[in-house]
Design an enzyme around this catalytic site. Structure first.
Site, PDB file in Angstrom:
ATOM      1  N   GLU A 113       3.208  -5.544   3.229  1.00 26.24           N
ATOM      2  CA  GLU A 113       2.284  -6.611   3.607  1.00 26.24           C
ATOM      3  C   GLU A 113       0.860  -6.405   3.097  1.00 26.24           C
ATOM      4  OE1 GLU A 113       2.429  -3.823   7.262  1.00 26.24           O
ATOM      5  OE2 GLU A 113       3.677  -4.399   5.551  1.00 26.24           O
ATOM      6  N   LYS A 124      -7.027 -18.626   9.948  1.00 26.31           N
ATOM      7  CA  LYS A 124      -8.244 -19.293   9.482  1.00 26.31           C
ATOM      8  C   LYS A 124      -8.044 -19.996   8.142  1.00 26.31           C
ATOM      9  CE  LYS A 124     -12.127 -19.064  10.757  1.00 26.31           C
ATOM     10  NZ  LYS A 124     -13.005 -19.978  11.547  1.00 26.31           N
ATOM     11  N   GLY A 136       3.802   0.870  13.435  1.00 20.67           N
ATOM     12  CA  GLY A 136       3.153   1.193  14.702  1.00 20.67           C
ATOM     13  C   GLY A 136       2.643   2.623  14.689  1.00 20.67           C
ATOM     14  N   ASP A 159     -13.200 -24.445  12.509  1.00 19.09           N
ATOM     15  CA  ASP A 159     -12.149 -24.624  13.503  1.00 19.09           C
ATOM     16  C   ASP A 159     -12.376 -25.864  14.364  1.00 19.09           C
ATOM     17  OD1 ASP A 159     -11.139 -22.265  12.508  1.00 19.09           O
ATOM     18  OD2 ASP A 159     -11.988 -21.031  14.097  1.00 19.09           O
ATOM     19  N   HIS A 199       4.364  -0.173   3.363  1.00 20.55           N
ATOM     20  CA  HIS A 199       3.863  -1.426   3.947  1.00 20.55           C
ATOM     21  C   HIS A 199       3.783  -2.502   2.862  1.00 20.55           C
ATOM     22  CE1 HIS A 199       2.677  -0.107   8.010  1.00 20.55           C
ATOM     23  NE2 HIS A 199       2.509   1.075   7.440  1.00 20.55           N
ATOM     24  N   CYS A 245       8.121   0.524   8.042  1.00 19.94           N
ATOM     25  CA  CYS A 245       7.537   1.791   8.491  1.00 19.94           C
ATOM     26  C   CYS A 245       8.156   2.226   9.823  1.00 19.94           C
ATOM     27  CB  CYS A 245       6.018   1.678   8.565  1.00 19.94           C
ATOM     28  SG  CYS A 245       5.190   3.288   8.601  1.00 19.94           S
ATOM     29  N   TYR A 246       7.437   2.102  10.938  1.00 18.79           N
ATOM     30  CA  TYR A 246       8.003   2.474  12.241  1.00 18.79           C
ATOM     31  C   TYR A 246       9.304   1.724  12.496  1.00 18.79           C
ATOM     32  CZ  TYR A 246       8.410   3.246  17.283  1.00 18.79           C
ATOM     33  OH  TYR A 246       8.877   3.593  18.532  1.00 18.79           O
TER      34      TYR A 246
END
Length: 509
Positions: A169, A365, A52, A225, A167, A79-80
């Site tokens: 990710e 997606k 964050g 979609d 991070h 992180c945060y």
């Protein structure tokens, strides 16, 4: 109910990427704002605290009781999140002597840690923080460090609770996926059984349970979609699904007929509506992007509503809402400032007094495409590039006229077909052409011209949250530019957009 990982969002720009990495392990996860109440039911196997932009040292810093959380369930702070866990447990978090941002070399100091299993002793990670954990709390073990960060990862002793200041990710953390897998599969014990096949089977059962014998309307666009939603609903309720496909005059070249033809063999109830002139009339003289979206949206609602009233006893409106749309509406800071309006959502259920069903609302997606593949959706539809709801209306900068649409349709047709014929289409996540409100001097034959400039845009991405401009071959761009200028009357200059997202959005409006 599937095993679930909860991700508490503290406002990081990477929170959705954490969810993507968890989903890649075939594990269901949900993103919840840190300040929203949540329950740790038996199906919840672990919690990840996101990064964050705030400092944990701020008086009004976002917070949850991580000590209480650690006693109930495995927790991974990122992180945060890692700094918050450390601070609440008595560690020392202070401003970094210099802002730590970018690639760093992670050096493991506790190789036997379950979190770091199969991670190389030195591995590249991505740092992005202004604070740092100077001293980890007592009863913790430091798992890794970097040249600038002594405590880059830590574990609470005799607990399945961890913090990492980098991070994992993002793709720049080379073995981040392994770290997340270790936490989700090995530490939390998730089975990894949330697959496309399981989703289809469960969705069909859920749709039947919710809808029963009611009739359902769906606005079909021919995009991924709405197409996957249509096929999923059709599998569940058959002829009780009615699809309305509106030609707003802002589609790609010949797209209206192509979509109708593509769905002809799916045995769906499809109603095609040619309303191009109605949209052009509504857009006349409007140049502001948001006003154009609103005009397109209102006209769409009017056309759809008029067509829908021809069908009796409709109770439900189906929409192709996907998970990023859901997350955006419940973000940490509340619904975000308007970036763009979605013409196929706003106002329609209220006006028509219909209940809403969104069968894809839990999917990203790329997961929608995996489900579509399971449903054996046509390859050309399944791998069609995303196309904005307002269509070419937001790719023509300035006011809209039928003549401008015709020019851009021809340009776009040359560009898209060129990508396909050169085997580049599926290497690009999204491509399109933009008609600029700019004219420039040119020479064609022996005459000077003063005609339109068009921009070509092509990006690579996974789900559109971030995107890089596609490095298309110069020879290809030269060929396409030449073909456009020679074939499309009114265009004498072609440029290529080399901006990435962020900061530049994929669409120009």
């Amino acid at each position: 109910m599937h095993q679930t990982i909860l991700i508490l969002d503290f406002g990081s720009q990477f929170t959705q990427l954490i969810a993507r990495r968890v989903r890649e392990q075939n594990v269901y996860c949900e993103i919840i704002p840190f300040n929203k109440p949540f329950e740790l039911g038996a199906h919840v196997k672990g919690v990840i605290l996101s990064g964050g932009p705030s400092s944990v040292r701020d008086v009004d810093a976002p917070s949850v009781d991580t000590i209480a959380l650690r006693k109930k369930i495995p927790v991974l702070g990122v992180c945060y999140g890692a700094q918050l866990m450390a601070l609440q447990a008595g560690g020392n978090v202070a401003p970094s002597t210099k802002r730590e941002y970018g690639r760093a070399a992670l050096q493991l100091s506790a190789h036997e840690s379950a979190l770091m299993q199969d991670v190389h002793p030195q591995s590249q990670v991505w740092m992005s923080h202004a604070d740092t954990i100077l001293h980890a709390p007592e009863n913790t073990t430091v798992l890794a460090s970097t040249n600038d960060v002594k405590c880059a990862a830590y574990q609470f002793d005799n607990e399945d609770n961890f913090g990492v200041q980098f991070h994992p990710e993002v793709v720049h953390s080379i073995e981040g996926k392994t770290i997340i897998k270790n936490f989700v599969i090995n530490i939390c014990g998730c089975k990894g059984d949330w697959t496309p096949n399981a989703f289809v089977e469960e969705s069909i059962e859920n749709i039947r349970g919710i809808v029963g014998n009611d009739r359902v309307l769906l606005g079909l666009s021919g995009g991924v979609d709405s197409s996957v939603a249509a096929l999923l609903l059709s599998k569940a309720i058959g002829k009780n699904l009615y699809c309305i496909f509106v030609d707003n005059g802002l589609l790609r070249h010949n797209e209206f007929q192509q979509v109708l033809d593509a769905f002809a063999h799916f045995d769906l109830n499809i109603i095609g509506v040619d309303a191009a002139q109605q949209f052009y009339d509504a857009l006349k003289g409007i140049s502001d992007p948001e006003e154009k979206r609103k005009a397109i949206g209102k006209t769409f609602i009017d056309v759809f509503d008029a067509e829908a009233h021809k069908i009796q006893d409709v109770k439900w409106l189906a929409q192709g809402t996907i998970y990023p749309d859901v997350i955006e509406s419940v973000s940490v800071k509340g619904p975000s400032a308007t970036i763009k309006s979605h013409h196929n959502v706003g106002g329609l259920p209220e006006k028509m007094k219909l209940k809403v069903i969104e069968p894809l609302r839990s999917l990203f997606k790329d997961e929608v495409r995996l489900v579509g593949d399971t449903l054996q959706l046509d390859h050309n539809i399944l791998h069609r590039h995303p196309f904005p709801g307002p269509g070419l209306g937001i790719r023509i900068l300035g006011d809209i006229t039928a003549h401008k649409v015709e020019i851009l349709q021809k340009v776009d047709d040359i560009f898209i077909n060129g990508l396909k014929s050169h085997n580049l289409y599926e290497k690009v996540w999204q491509a399109g052409s933009i008609l600029l409100p700019v004219k420039s001097v040119g020479v064609m034959g022996d005459e000077r011209t003063y005609e339109n400039c068009v921009a070509l845009r092509a990006v690579t991405s996974v789900d559109g949250m971030t995107a890089d401009w596609a490095h298309l071959p110069y020879e290809f761009l030269a060929h396409i530019s030449n073909e456009i200028i020679n074939s499309v009357k009114g265009v004498n200059r072609v440029v290529y957009d080399i901006s990435s997202k962020p900061p530049a959005t994929i669409e120009w409006e």
